[in-house]
Design a protein around this motif. Structure first.
Motif, PDB file in Angstrom:
ATOM      1  N   ASP A 227     -17.928   5.815  20.304  1.00 47.77           N
ATOM      2  CA  ASP A 227     -19.072   6.476  19.665  1.00 47.77           C
ATOM      3  C   ASP A 227     -19.705   7.409  20.698  1.00 47.77           C
ATOM      4  O   ASP A 227     -20.713   7.083  21.322  1.00 47.77           O
ATOM      5  CB  ASP A 227     -20.074   5.429  19.180  1.00 47.77           C
ATOM      6  N   ASN A 229     -21.405  10.151  20.624  1.00 44.36           N
ATOM      7  CA  ASN A 229     -22.781  10.619  20.456  1.00 44.36           C
ATOM      8  C   ASN A 229     -23.785   9.594  20.966  1.00 44.36           C
ATOM      9  O   ASN A 229     -24.792   9.940  21.587  1.00 44.36           O
ATOM     10  CB  ASN A 229     -23.058  10.935  18.982  1.00 44.36           C
ATOM     11  N   GLY A 232     -22.744   8.927  25.089  1.00 41.42           N
ATOM     12  CA  GLY A 232     -22.955  10.031  26.030  1.00 41.42           C
ATOM     13  C   GLY A 232     -21.789  10.281  26.960  1.00 41.42           C
ATOM     14  O   GLY A 232     -21.936  10.954  27.986  1.00 41.42           O
TER      15      GLY A 232
END
Length: 490
Positions: A227, A229, A232
């Protein structure tokens, strides 16, 4: 970086200032503790654990003070509710304290010295627990009769405490770290990466006993890592975190804590990943045509407090060797040597951090670099035979962060000033890609290219193949390349 770690002589100590609001409770302004080791990697682990313990203890003291305020200012009914809840919290803390003892102290695998150290920690935790209860105006959990009488006076029925000794805790992945360190002797940065990966794993699936780990936990962790988003970071970094967890599970199998690794953490790390490219001729012309490579070098700002001369020499060596920026930034004066008539640099773990065993190597300096008048003068000063242990790039050394990190930050600011591309894909690693591409264009074999850049050579079976490449062969390969023109210096 290990906060609160100090060194006295050859031994390491933990030292931390007590928060001002707790000085009167703790009884001192500072906590100092001998860590019992002269090994920095071990000391850093103990330092982090000690810091975590203090955070927990100080939080307990603050919570106890807040509980006392609530009790003092509450109605009779509210006081009864708060006292009951505080009593239950205190009992739970006591049970956790018991579990800590049976998990970390009462373990026949510990040497006597380690056992004494953990017993001292457990005793200190018990003292903090007693102080927390005193502040909150509650009886100690080790005196259940007094607590029971207090609650009965308020018309409440306390729960029956569990006086039986807890079963020995089932180990989790975090308990494998000491064995992983003992088996592999990793560097401090590797320990930090593994600790970060384990924290992410626990954030994704919780603290799961090793014997209860299932394939579903691995799938959940992979989805968590990918993931981008939310995390980071990209797939390559995600892959590195997954590899750290796999390494711990491998040790758990070796230690007979589990029969096999139940997690499948594999995934394609190349999907959607942008690739680094070699520097282009235009970019190299812009780089080496910068004022840094001219007589106006002294007029430039000292980005990151790095002297322009150190930055200039760093870039010249990177361009002519394809080494990693951290490998060059940490070089000592004595690492520049004359070997059989060949000027070379020695990259070793002794100087600092190296990525792999293959990273330790000796690289000859190309004739094109030695012909550079400015660099020749700089090199002569470095190789004058004095202060062999001093850093070759002194303005990048002597900081809390390593010289490699300083060099990375400096190069980022230099790129901005030279109108070169920004971003992680446009860092110093592009020198390595330039060297590899230039060597391939000259039909230089992979074994020689690997020896120069410090890559692990792969045999036909996929295993690492160890081939010693003579210094003269590497020098001939480097001298065969056409290097960019350096402004006013060729």
């Amino acid at each position: 970086m290990c906060t609160h770690l100090i060194k006295r002589g050859s031994r390491y100590y933990f030292r931390r200032r007590v928060p001002s609001d707790l000085v009167s409770v703790v009884g001192s302004k500072e906590i100092t503790k001998a860590l019992g080791t002269s090994d920095r990697a071990t000391a850093c682990i103990q330092c982090r654990l000690e810091s975590i313990r203090l955070d927990v203890e100080w939080s307990a003291l603050r919570a106890a003070a807040e509980t006392k305020d609530v009790i003092d200012n509450a109605s009779t009914t509210a006081q009864a509710s708060v006292r009951k809840r505080a009593y239950e919290d205190a009992e739970r803390a006591y049970e956790e304290d018991q579990e800590y003892y049976y998990r970390y102290v009462w373990d026949e695998g510990f040497e006597e010295e380690e056992r004494e150290r953990f017993e001292a920690d457990a005793a200190r935790q018990a003292a903090v627990l007693r102080e927390a209860h005193r502040l909150a105006g509650m009886p100690l959990p080790r005196d259940p009769a007094a607590v029971r009488a207090d609650l009965e006076d308020l018309g409440l029925q306390p729960r029956t405490p569990n006086t039986s000794a807890p079963a020995k805790s089932v180990k989790s992945l975090r308990d494998v770290i000491p064995s992983w360190i003992a088996r592999n002797a990793p560097k401090e940065n590797a320990i930090g990466r593994t600790d970060k990966a384990l924290s992410l794993f626990e954030q994704a699936v919780g603290v799961i006993p090793l014997v209860e780990l299932k394939k579903a936990h691995g799938a959940a962790f992979v989805l968590f890592l990918l993931d981008g988003n939310a995390r980071g970071f990209g797939r390559k970094t995600a892959h590195n975190h997954a590899a750290c967890i796999t390494a711990l599970l491998t040790v758990a199998v070796k230690d007979d804590l589990i029969e096999r690794n139940p997690l499948d953490l594999t995934f394609d790390k190349s999907i959607g990943a942008e690739k680094r490219e070699p520097w282009t001729d235009v970019e190299l012309s812009r780089m080496f045509g910068h004022a840094l490579f001219s007589e106006r070098m002294g007029d430039l700002p000292e980005w990151q407090d790095v002297k322009p001369a150190d930055g200039r020499a760093l870039l010249l060596i990177l361009q002519h060797t394809g080494a990693r920026i951290g490998e060059i930034a940490q070089l000592r004066r004595g690492d520049f040597q004359m070997l059989g008539g060949t000027t070379a640099i020695r990259i070793t773990a002794e100087a600092g951090t190296v990525k792999t065993a293959e990273s330790e190597r000796t690289i000859p300096l190309a004739a094109h670099l030695l012909a550079n008048t400015w660099f020749g003068a700089w090199l002569a000063a470095v190789m004058d035979g004095s202060r062999a242990g001093d850093p070759a790039f002194p303005s990048m050394a002597g900081r809390a962060r390593g010289p490699g990190d300083t060099a990375v930050q400096w190069f980022r600011e230099f790129r901005a000033d030279a109108s070169l591309p920004a971003g992680a894909l446009n860092g110093s690693h592009r020198f390595r890609h330039w060297i590899r591409s230039a060597l391939a264009a000259k039909n230089i074999g992979d074994a020689t290219a690997d020896a120069i850049t410090g890559h692990a050579a792969q045999g036909s079976s996929g295993r690492v193949a160890y081939t010693t490449i003579p210094l003269a062969v590497m020098l001939d390969a480097l001298n065969a390349l056409k290097y960019p023109k350096v402004s006013g210096a060729d």
